[in-house]
Design a protein around this motif. Structure first.
Motif, mmCIF file in Angstrom:
data_model
loop_
_atom_site.group_PDB
_atom_site.id
_atom_site.type_symbol
_atom_site.label_atom_id
_atom_site.label_comp_id
_atom_site.label_asym_id
_atom_site.label_seq_id
_atom_site.Cartn_x
_atom_site.Cartn_y
_atom_site.Cartn_z
ATOM 1 N N GLY A 91 0.846 -1.175 0.000
ATOM 2 C CA GLY A 91 0.000 0.000 0.000
ATOM 3 C C GLY A 91 0.887 1.232 0.000
ATOM 4 O O GLY A 91 1.569 1.523 -0.972
ATOM 5 N N LYS A 92 0.912 1.937 1.102
ATOM 6 C CA LYS A 92 1.723 3.154 1.195
ATOM 7 C C LYS A 92 3.113 2.828 1.736
ATOM 8 O O LYS A 92 3.255 2.197 2.774
ATOM 9 N N ASN A 93 4.120 3.264 1.017
ATOM 10 C CA ASN A 93 5.494 3.149 1.484
ATOM 11 C C ASN A 93 5.994 4.558 1.773
ATOM 12 O O ASN A 93 6.444 5.264 0.879
ATOM 13 N N ASN A 94 5.881 4.958 3.035
ATOM 14 C CA ASN A 94 6.303 6.294 3.445
ATOM 15 C C ASN A 94 7.699 6.184 4.062
ATOM 16 O O ASN A 94 7.861 6.119 5.275
ATOM 17 N N SER A 95 8.693 6.123 3.190
ATOM 18 C CA SER A 95 10.088 6.004 3.621
ATOM 19 C C SER A 95 10.867 7.223 3.158
ATOM 20 O O SER A 95 10.611 7.762 2.076
ATOM 21 N N TYR A 96 11.831 7.627 3.973
ATOM 22 C CA TYR A 96 12.579 8.863 3.725
ATOM 23 C C TYR A 96 14.034 8.622 4.088
ATOM 24 O O TYR A 96 14.357 8.325 5.239
ATOM 25 N N SER A 97 14.911 8.741 3.123
ATOM 26 C CA SER A 97 16.316 8.460 3.352
ATOM 27 C C SER A 97 16.929 9.398 4.390
ATOM 28 O O SER A 97 16.739 10.613 4.339
ATOM 29 N N GLY A 98 17.671 8.806 5.327
ATOM 30 C CA GLY A 98 18.350 9.589 6.351
ATOM 31 C C GLY A 98 17.499 9.959 7.541
ATOM 32 O O GLY A 98 17.978 10.628 8.460
ATOM 33 N N SER A 99 16.242 9.519 7.547
ATOM 34 C CA SER A 99 15.325 9.957 8.609
ATOM 35 C C SER A 99 15.554 9.208 9.915
ATOM 36 O O SER A 99 15.965 8.050 9.939
ATOM 37 N N THR A 100 15.286 9.900 10.990
ATOM 38 C CA THR A 100 15.386 9.354 12.338
ATOM 39 C C THR A 100 13.984 9.187 12.921
ATOM 40 O O THR A 100 13.035 9.824 12.475
ATOM 41 N N VAL A 101 13.880 8.327 13.925
ATOM 42 C CA VAL A 101 12.602 8.178 14.631
ATOM 43 C C VAL A 101 12.283 9.467 15.375
ATOM 44 O O VAL A 101 11.161 9.978 15.322
#
Length: 225
Positions: free
Chosen positions: A78-88
């Motif tokens: 479905g939705k792939n909300n991924s962001y390179s370099g992101s932190t929690v």
């Protein structure tokens, strides 16, 4: 009599159709889960893209762990909300403010999945963000710049937003022990299973083609249990 047969045929048609519906997987991730043109929102920064050969041998979206998992496991992405370099948490590299890309910011945009895979904490470990204390309620804004409070708020929100969804946290290999320990403790608090990866092949710190296959296999095995 014809009506009875018609009802029987309709019943089995509905059963057959429902059996063919594939469970929908949503991904909340970082660079490990990106590929150009396959993340949402479309302006999220990606690490993998077609033709990249210097830093990785992954050059086709079909080689990513989540595409392999969906294709071979009978799932639909479905939705792939991924962001390179992101932190929690809201703290990023060089102590910069990563509120715009943090997991706790993007967690509200994941669609309506059957399974939610959170693949994070890698950049928190690499950037050496503040660990903070275990806080499970009444989070103050400044506390969310530390890993433990941000991780706890994220899982609190997601488990309440998706009470009937199978939520799993994927924990990368080779992270710092404070991050590993924190993930295990906070996931246990909220009843979220942890899929701890091991022996992942990497190039430039990121999964290679082999590493993507290993992640897909390990995540798939965990979901089948």
């Amino acid at each position: 009599m014809k009506k009875i047969y018609l009802y029987i045929l309709l019943f089995f048609a509905c059963v057959s159709a429902s059996a063919q519906v594939k469970p929908v997987i949503a991904v909340l991730g970082d660079s490990y889960s990106t590929f150009q043109d396959f993340v949402e929102p479309s302006d999220n920064v990606v690490w993998y893209f077609p033709g990249q050969q210097k830093a990785t041998d992954v050059t086709d979206v079909r080689e990513t762990w989540w595409q392999i998992l969906a294709r071979e496991g009978g799932y639909r992405i479905g939705k792939n909300n991924s962001y390179s370099g992101s932190t929690v948490c809201r703290t990023g590299y060089r102590e910069e403010d990563y509120t715009d890309r943090a997991f706790i910011t993007r967690m509200t945009d994941l669609g309506d999945p059957d399974i939610l895979l959170i693949f994070g904490a890698t950049n928190d470990s690499w950037a050496k963000v503040p660990i903070g204390e275990y806080v499970y309620s009444n989070w103050k804004p400044m506390q969310l710049y530390s890993f433990r409070p941000a991780m706890a708020k994220m899982l609190w929100w997601l488990t309440n937003r998706y009470p009937n969804v199978d939520i799993r946290f994927i924990l990368n290999s080779e992270l710092s022990e404070p991050i590993n320990e924190s993930v295990r403790e906070i996931c246990s608090h909220y009843g979220v299973p942890v899929i701890e990866l091991h022996d992942i092949d990497k190039m430039s710190g990121h999964p290679s083609v082999l590493g993507m296959r290993q992640i897909a296999d390990q995540v798939g095995a965990a979901l089948r249990k």
